[in-house]
Design a protein around this motif. Structure first.
Motif, PDB file in Angstrom:
ATOM      1  N   TYR A 223     -41.916  93.206  10.726  1.00 55.76           N
ATOM      2  CA  TYR A 223     -41.824  91.747  10.658  1.00 55.76           C
ATOM      3  C   TYR A 223     -41.074  91.281  11.886  1.00 55.76           C
ATOM      4  O   TYR A 223     -40.229  92.005  12.410  1.00 55.76           O
TER       5      TYR A 223
ATOM      6  N   LEU B 253     -37.564  87.726   9.943  1.00 49.58           N
ATOM      7  CA  LEU B 253     -36.651  88.512   9.113  1.00 49.58           C
ATOM      8  C   LEU B 253     -35.351  87.751   8.869  1.00 49.58           C
ATOM      9  O   LEU B 253     -34.839  87.715   7.751  1.00 49.58           O
TER      10      LEU B 253
ATOM     11  N   ALA C 289     -34.788  95.439  10.471  1.00 48.92           N
ATOM     12  CA  ALA C 289     -35.923  95.113  11.333  1.00 48.92           C
ATOM     13  C   ALA C 289     -36.688  96.368  11.735  1.00 48.92           C
ATOM     14  O   ALA C 289     -37.913  96.345  11.841  1.00 48.92           O
TER      15      ALA C 289
END
Length: 167
Positions: free
Chosen positions: A71, A76, A66
């Motif tokens: 995102y 994710l 992450a």
């Protein structure tokens, strides 16, 4: 009482901004199309597989992924789930932290990367590097690296305080 004048961009800043946005949009579209055609991958799925493929042991925690991929965490998790369902990654509780999840690329995931990389590189050469010589490429990296570093140093949107009444 008069309204304060909003900040403005000069012509050069505006031109640089529009050129950057258009270049990244065109490049992203071409890359996404190539990844979809060659490996049935979304751009985010490719980013996840590529990061895992570059890791010495083929693994990262979801938190590490992450941090590297721009995102949402829920998005994710969803993308990692799709990759797991396709047999391209495995997910398991972390040996170091029971609250964390470790994602590991599988041999099938490495195979998909090997399949998409030649076309991916060709797309980058054609779309991004075709008009740049080695000096121009170094200059592009020199210009963009501090911008990326600055952006990554800012707190994420989710960490910023919300104004009263805003959502």
């Amino acid at each position: 009482m008069s309204e304060p004048t909003p900040p403005a961009l000069d012509r050069t800043q505006l031109g640089a901004y529009f050129a950057l946005i258009e270049a990244t949009s065109l490049l992203r579209h071409a890359v996404e199309q190539q990844l979809r055609e060659a490996g049935d991958l979304s751009y985010v799925q490719f980013q996840l597989l590529a990061r895992l493929g570059d890791a010495p042991d083929g693994s990262h925690s979801m938190t590490e992924l992450a941090d590297g991929v721009v995102y949402s965490r829920s998005g994710l998790t969803y993308q990692a789930g799709l990759l797991e369902k396709a047999g391209l990654v495995t997910r398991a509780p972390s040996a170091d932290d029971e609250r964390a999840t470790t994602v590991t690329i599988t041999d099938a995931g490495r195979g998909v990367l090997a399949k998409v990389f030649p076309g991916h590189i060709e797309t980058l050469q054609e779309m991004l590097f075709a008009t740049l010589d080695a000096d121009g490429t170094r200059e592009l990296e020199r210009l963009l690296t501090p911008v990326v570093d600055h952006m990554r140093a800012l707190p994420p949107r989710s960490a910023k305080r919300r104004r009263a009444g805003s959502r």
